[in-house]
Design a protein around this motif. Sequence first.
Motif, PDB file in Angstrom:
ATOM      1  N   ILE A   1      74.002 113.711  51.351  1.00 43.73           N
ATOM      2  CA  ILE A   1      73.087 112.576  51.592  1.00 43.73           C
ATOM      3  C   ILE A   1      73.813 111.258  51.384  1.00 43.73           C
ATOM      4  CG2 ILE A   1      71.056 111.392  50.702  1.00 43.73           C
ATOM      5  CD1 ILE A   1      69.807 114.145  50.189  1.00 43.73           C
ATOM      6  N   ILE A   2      74.569 111.180  50.292  1.00 42.41           N
ATOM      7  CA  ILE A   2      75.312 109.941  50.025  1.00 42.41           C
ATOM      8  C   ILE A   2      76.330 109.688  51.124  1.00 42.41           C
ATOM      9  CG2 ILE A   2      76.967 108.863  48.448  1.00 42.41           C
ATOM     10  CD1 ILE A   2      75.548 110.345  46.155  1.00 42.41           C
ATOM     11  N   ALA A   3      77.026 110.737  51.577  1.00 45.33           N
ATOM     12  CA  ALA A   3      77.994 110.590  52.664  1.00 45.33           C
ATOM     13  C   ALA A   3      77.330 110.122  53.951  1.00 45.33           C
ATOM     14  CB  ALA A   3      78.721 111.927  52.887  1.00 45.33           C
ATOM     15  N   THR A   4      76.136 110.658  54.224  1.00 40.76           N
ATOM     16  CA  THR A   4      75.407 110.269  55.436  1.00 40.76           C
ATOM     17  C   THR A   4      75.011 108.792  55.391  1.00 40.76           C
ATOM     18  OG1 THR A   4      74.589 112.529  55.705  1.00 40.76           O
ATOM     19  CG2 THR A   4      73.387 110.780  56.849  1.00 40.76           C
ATOM     20  N   ILE A   5      74.563 108.335  54.226  1.00 36.07           N
ATOM     21  CA  ILE A   5      74.184 106.920  54.077  1.00 36.07           C
ATOM     22  C   ILE A   5      75.395 106.028  54.307  1.00 36.07           C
ATOM     23  CG2 ILE A   5      73.388 105.186  52.431  1.00 36.07           C
ATOM     24  CD1 ILE A   5      71.656 107.390  51.157  1.00 36.07           C
ATOM     25  N   ILE A   6      76.526 106.389  53.691  1.00 39.93           N
ATOM     26  CA  ILE A   6      77.743 105.584  53.858  1.00 39.93           C
ATOM     27  C   ILE A   6      78.216 105.620  55.311  1.00 39.93           C
ATOM     28  CG2 ILE A   6      80.170 105.372  53.186  1.00 39.93           C
ATOM     29  CD1 ILE A   6      79.379 106.523  50.455  1.00 39.93           C
ATOM     30  N   ALA A   7      78.116 106.793  55.942  1.00 36.05           N
ATOM     31  CA  ALA A   7      78.537 106.916  57.348  1.00 36.05           C
ATOM     32  C   ALA A   7      77.695 106.025  58.250  1.00 36.05           C
ATOM     33  CB  ALA A   7      78.441 108.373  57.782  1.00 36.05           C
ATOM     34  N   HIS A   8      76.375 105.964  58.014  1.00 35.58           N
ATOM     35  CA  HIS A   8      75.521 105.081  58.811  1.00 35.58           C
ATOM     36  C   HIS A   8      75.898 103.615  58.625  1.00 35.58           C
ATOM     37  CE1 HIS A   8      72.888 108.593  59.501  1.00 35.58           C
ATOM     38  NE2 HIS A   8      72.388 107.869  60.512  1.00 35.58           N
ATOM     39  N   ILE A   9      76.231 103.260  57.392  1.00 35.70           N
ATOM     40  CA  ILE A   9      76.613 101.862  57.149  1.00 35.70           C
ATOM     41  C   ILE A   9      77.857 101.513  57.953  1.00 35.70           C
ATOM     42  CG2 ILE A   9      77.465 100.253  55.394  1.00 35.70           C
ATOM     43  CD1 ILE A   9      75.686 101.730  53.371  1.00 35.70           C
ATOM     44  N   PHE A  10      78.869 102.359  57.902  1.00 34.37           N
ATOM     45  CA  PHE A  10      80.098 102.109  58.670  1.00 34.37           C
ATOM     46  C   PHE A  10      79.816 102.141  60.176  1.00 34.37           C
ATOM     47  CE2 PHE A  10      82.370 102.909  54.753  1.00 34.37           C
ATOM     48  CZ  PHE A  10      83.525 102.151  54.896  1.00 34.37           C
ATOM     49  N   PHE A  11      78.957 103.080  60.600  1.00 33.41           N
ATOM     50  CA  PHE A  11      78.670 103.243  62.027  1.00 33.41           C
ATOM     51  C   PHE A  11      78.001 102.005  62.604  1.00 33.41           C
ATOM     52  CE2 PHE A  11      75.943 104.796  65.522  1.00 33.41           C
ATOM     53  CZ  PHE A  11      76.927 105.309  66.362  1.00 33.41           C
ATOM     54  N   TYR A  12      77.035 101.440  61.878  1.00 31.76           N
ATOM     55  CA  TYR A  12      76.309 100.274  62.387  1.00 31.76           C
ATOM     56  C   TYR A  12      77.137  98.999  62.274  1.00 31.76           C
ATOM     57  CZ  TYR A  12      72.051 103.008  62.941  1.00 31.76           C
ATOM     58  OH  TYR A  12      71.133 103.939  63.353  1.00 31.76           O
ATOM     59  N   GLN A  13      78.023  98.938  61.293  1.00 37.02           N
ATOM     60  CA  GLN A  13      78.830  97.728  61.132  1.00 37.02           C
ATOM     61  C   GLN A  13      79.977  97.660  62.137  1.00 37.02           C
ATOM     62  OE1 GLN A  13      80.096  97.508  57.068  1.00 37.02           O
ATOM     63  NE2 GLN A  13      78.212  96.482  56.383  1.00 37.02           N
ATOM     64  N   THR A  14      80.547  98.815  62.471  1.00 37.48           N
ATOM     65  CA  THR A  14      81.713  98.821  63.360  1.00 37.48           C
ATOM     66  C   THR A  14      81.397  99.276  64.777  1.00 37.48           C
ATOM     67  OG1 THR A  14      82.248 101.080  62.675  1.00 37.48           O
ATOM     68  CG2 THR A  14      83.241  99.287  61.416  1.00 37.48           C
ATOM     69  N   ALA A  15      80.219  99.854  64.972  1.00 34.51           N
ATOM     70  CA  ALA A  15      79.760 100.314  66.289  1.00 34.51           C
ATOM     71  C   ALA A  15      80.625 101.423  66.858  1.00 34.51           C
ATOM     72  CB  ALA A  15      79.681  99.142  67.265  1.00 34.51           C
ATOM     73  N   HIS A  16      81.372 102.136  65.984  1.00 36.47           N
ATOM     74  CA  HIS A  16      82.095 103.327  66.450  1.00 36.47           C
ATOM     75  C   HIS A  16      82.178 104.302  65.259  1.00 36.47           C
ATOM     76  CE1 HIS A  16      85.566 101.841  64.261  1.00 36.47           C
ATOM     77  NE2 HIS A  16      85.442 100.677  64.915  1.00 36.47           N
ATOM     78  N   ASN A  17      82.621 105.540  65.569  1.00 35.95           N
ATOM     79  CA  ASN A  17      82.548 106.609  64.560  1.00 35.95           C
ATOM     80  C   ASN A  17      83.929 107.042  64.048  1.00 35.95           C
ATOM     81  OD1 ASN A  17      83.638 107.846  66.753  1.00 35.95           O
ATOM     82  ND2 ASN A  17      82.141 109.530  66.860  1.00 35.95           N
ATOM     83  N   ILE A  18      84.912 106.120  64.078  1.00 41.06           N
ATOM     84  CA  ILE A  18      86.274 106.502  63.678  1.00 41.06           C
ATOM     85  C   ILE A  18      86.323 106.945  62.213  1.00 41.06           C
ATOM     86  CG2 ILE A  18      88.629 105.635  63.366  1.00 41.06           C
ATOM     87  CD1 ILE A  18      88.177 103.803  65.742  1.00 41.06           C
ATOM     88  N   ASN A  19      85.620 106.235  61.337  1.00 35.77           N
ATOM     89  CA  ASN A  19      85.695 106.520  59.899  1.00 35.77           C
ATOM     90  C   ASN A  19      84.734 107.617  59.447  1.00 35.77           C
ATOM     91  OD1 ASN A  19      87.644 104.492  59.354  1.00 35.77           O
ATOM     92  ND2 ASN A  19      86.019 102.940  59.474  1.00 35.77           N
ATOM     93  N   VAL A  20      83.776 107.980  60.312  1.00 33.56           N
ATOM     94  CA  VAL A  20      82.750 108.941  59.903  1.00 33.56           C
ATOM     95  C   VAL A  20      83.351 110.304  59.533  1.00 33.56           C
ATOM     96  CG1 VAL A  20      80.742 110.233  60.695  1.00 33.56           C
ATOM     97  CG2 VAL A  20      80.900 107.768  61.138  1.00 33.56           C
TER      98      VAL A  20
END
Length: 383
Positions: A23-42
Amino acid sequence: MKQNEKGLMQWEKDFLISVTILIIATIIAHIFFYQTAHNINVPMIYTLATFFISRYTKGYGWGIVSSLLSVIFINWRFTFPYFKINFMIDGYPMTFLGILVIAIITNMTTTSLNREKEAAVKREKELAKLNEYNKQINELQIEKEKEKMRSNLLRAISHDLRTPLTGMIGASSTYLEAKDQLDEEAKDQLVMGIKEDANWLLNMVENLLSITRIQSNGSDTQPHVKKVPEPLEEVVSEAIQRYHKRYPDSELKVKIPEDFLMVPMDPTLIEQVIMNLLENAWVHAGTRGPIELDIKEEEKNVVFYVRDHGVGIEPERIAQIFDGCAGAIDHESRKGMGIGLSICKSIVMAHQGDVYARNYEDGAEFSFSLPMDEEELTEEEKL
């Protein structure tokens, strides 16, 4: 039953840990996804989550399951077209197969390290139990040795008391019952014998009193004495004066190191040891030849050698000569030095030294060593 309950509790604990980390990983992944508009760090975020799940759960299962779920969730949520599972996207299978392999390898490595850690902790506990067991065995052996020493001491006391007391009683009875028939020379001989026996008993009392200065340390396993640095020459001089006062006819040759030495010791007890060994040489040598006291500095020890030029020691008695009743040969009635030699051993051992006996050329040699190391001083003196 308890084992099953323990296993269920562990399963629930691992489940909560895995869900919480994902759950914590998913929350952090969404934050990175919306800020950078790509999924490189996910993918890296979920790989890191898998690592933590492997680290804090038992076994391989939770880490592997979390790796599979992470790959599927990344494909469903963070890969276009979103909210659809499609593993046929160009380049996707190899990319996410690599992510899955990395996650699984990380999980297995982490789990293996955890198991090695648990095994190391288990070995440490077993080693601690073994050390405790060895300590108990050692304490039992020390207690057995102390009991043996007490038995030898009592046996030596009974022997050394009986002989002079018997002599004193016999001499006094003869004097009282036949004093009218005895001339002055015979009376003097009886009184002189009583005096010698009384001096012998006094010496034995001094030996017994010296034992009271030997103490036990905090763990009550190792006898010790309170040691302070003392001038070697002064201690030896006091012992020699006492010896000459008691045996003025004895010829004594003394050699001591030329260097001024300060030796950690209890001076009263070491004087008693020197006195006992010199007296033993004079009484039991079987001759009236000179006695030699040779003191040497050897490595980190000071070694005292007492030699006589007499009949020597029976070979079968050397190994037990410090265990008590050393002067009792078969039915010998003369006063022995059993208690004196036994006390010598106790005193020297309490100084962390060693004591020896052997035949030396035309006589016997008794020796003992004292450590010169300052670390042997008691804690009281260091403070």
